[in-house]
Design a protein around this motif. Structure first.
Motif, PDB file in Angstrom:
ATOM      1  N   UNK A  10       0.830  -1.215   0.000  1.00 14.85           N
ATOM      2  CA  UNK A  10       0.000   0.000   0.000  1.00 14.85           C
ATOM      3  C   UNK A  10       0.862   1.262   0.000  1.00 14.85           C
ATOM      4  N   UNK A  11       1.973   1.228   0.722  1.00 15.49           N
ATOM      5  CA  UNK A  11       2.874   2.396   0.738  1.00 15.49           C
ATOM      6  C   UNK A  11       3.461   2.636  -0.654  1.00 15.49           C
ATOM      7  N   UNK A  12       3.870   1.537  -1.290  1.00 13.28           N
ATOM      8  CA  UNK A  12       4.443   1.659  -2.624  1.00 13.28           C
ATOM      9  C   UNK A  12       3.398   2.186  -3.613  1.00 13.28           C
ATOM     10  N   UNK A  13       2.163   1.674  -3.486  1.00 17.53           N
ATOM     11  CA  UNK A  13       1.080   2.114  -4.382  1.00 17.53           C
ATOM     12  C   UNK A  13       0.769   3.588  -4.167  1.00 17.53           C
ATOM     13  N   UNK A  14       0.810   4.022  -2.914  1.00 19.12           N
ATOM     14  CA  UNK A  14       0.499   5.424  -2.603  1.00 19.12           C
ATOM     15  C   UNK A  14       1.549   6.368  -3.184  1.00 19.12           C
ATOM     16  N   UNK A  15       2.786   5.878  -3.312  1.00 21.91           N
ATOM     17  CA  UNK A  15       3.854   6.737  -3.847  1.00 21.91           C
ATOM     18  C   UNK A  15       3.794   6.863  -5.375  1.00 21.91           C
ATOM     19  N   UNK A  16       3.053   5.967  -6.000  1.00 22.15           N
ATOM     20  CA  UNK A  16       2.969   6.013  -7.473  1.00 22.15           C
ATOM     21  C   UNK A  16       2.267   7.286  -7.904  1.00 22.15           C
TER      22      UNK A  16
END
Lengths: 97, 193
Positions: A10-16
């Motif tokens: 989720x953190x990685x997705x939010x940074x996209x």
């Protein structure tokens, strides 16, 4: 799969970053305002229609009540008329040979 | 016109000032578009949904009391409209490995074998994978996960935007996370087998 793994995802997705910028289509504001004004006129017409329907219902109720009372009153007259007719008939029977 | 604040624009728009209404649309468009992109049902276009939301906003504009920021009031209308649209779509029953791209499958593998943060070049695939997972969830759960984790909003902010109670938000987030984890485990098992 643990909670921390999901958090990493989720953190990685939010940074996209969003790939396409948020840009208003040409003429969108004018179209929306025109449509909402048209709907607003429709709402005014709806309100007017509701008022007319309310007044019409009130008139129907009053007219029905009037007709009911009138009918009852006529009923009394008819009853009274019948009584007079019976009395008249009885008198005629008595008086006439 | 740029100096006028939102409350003034609302009042002017209510007095049938079309220029103020257009200015209001221009100002609110980025916020609405962002919400729509996050919660848009698959079968509805972004522009159509934005238009639908703006028309609702103008229909209800006289109800705006000014007690809450205009952005919160507008966000609530946007979220509820999106939810209503999403409700009309069926939730996809299950996500399979074949539904994922190679990059998304690599992200799943990476999550299983490593405990480190995902590399920056995996961010787009992560986002796509999360979007796939969100489609498995109920509309309200989708909204909660998006606002909480993808947009980084606090529970209190989500309460203000959606009107859901704090407890309901936490419960929905917990359930949604459980489902997402279960889906990821299934996909992971398919990937390794």
């Amino acid at each position: 799969m643990k909670d921390v793994d999901l958090d990493r995802l989720l953190r990685s997705a939010a940074r996209a970053k969003e790939e396409t910028p948020v840009e208003m289509p040409f003429g969108f504001d004018t179209r929306v305002v025109a449509l909402s004004r048209r709907n607003g006129n429709g709402a005014l017409f709806g309100a007017l229609l509701r008022r007319v329907a309310f007044v019409a219902t009130a008139v129907i109720v009053l007219a029905s009540a009037g007709a009911y009372f009138e009918f009852n009153r006529n009923g009394d007259v008819i009853t009274a008329g019948n009584e007079f007719a019976i009395a008249d008939s009885a008198i005629q029977d008595e008086v006439l040979p | 016109m740029a100096d006028r604040d939102s409350a003034e624009l609302v009042q002017a728009a209510l007095q049938h000032d079309d220029e103020a209404a257009r200015e209001l649309v221009r100002r609110l468009y980025p916020l609405i578009a962002k919400m729509v992109r996050s919660h848009r049902p698959r079968r509805t276009s972004e522009e159509d949904l934005c238009q639908m939301i703006f028309i609702k906003i103008f229909q209800k504009l006289s109800q705006f009391s000014g007690k809450v920021p205009l952005e919160h009031w507008v966000s609530r209308i946007a979220v509820n409209t999106c939810l209503n649209q999403i409700e009309s779509e069926k939730v996809r029953p299950e996500l399979r490995q074949a539904d994922l791209s190679e990059e998304e499958q690599a992200v799943v593998e990476n999550l299983e074998v490593s405990s480190e943060e995902l590399a920056p070049d995996r961010q787009l695939a992560s986002r796509q994978l999360v979007e796939h997972l969100l489609q498995m969830l109920k509309p309200v759960e989708r909204v909660v996960i998006d606002l909480l984790y993808l947009q980084g909003r606090s529970v209190e902010e989500i309460h203000k935007i959606t009107g859901m109670s704090v407890a309901a938000i936490k419960v929905r987030a917990f359930r949604a996370r459980q489902r997402m984890k279960a889906q990821l485990e299934k996909i992971g098992a398919q990937t390794t087998s």
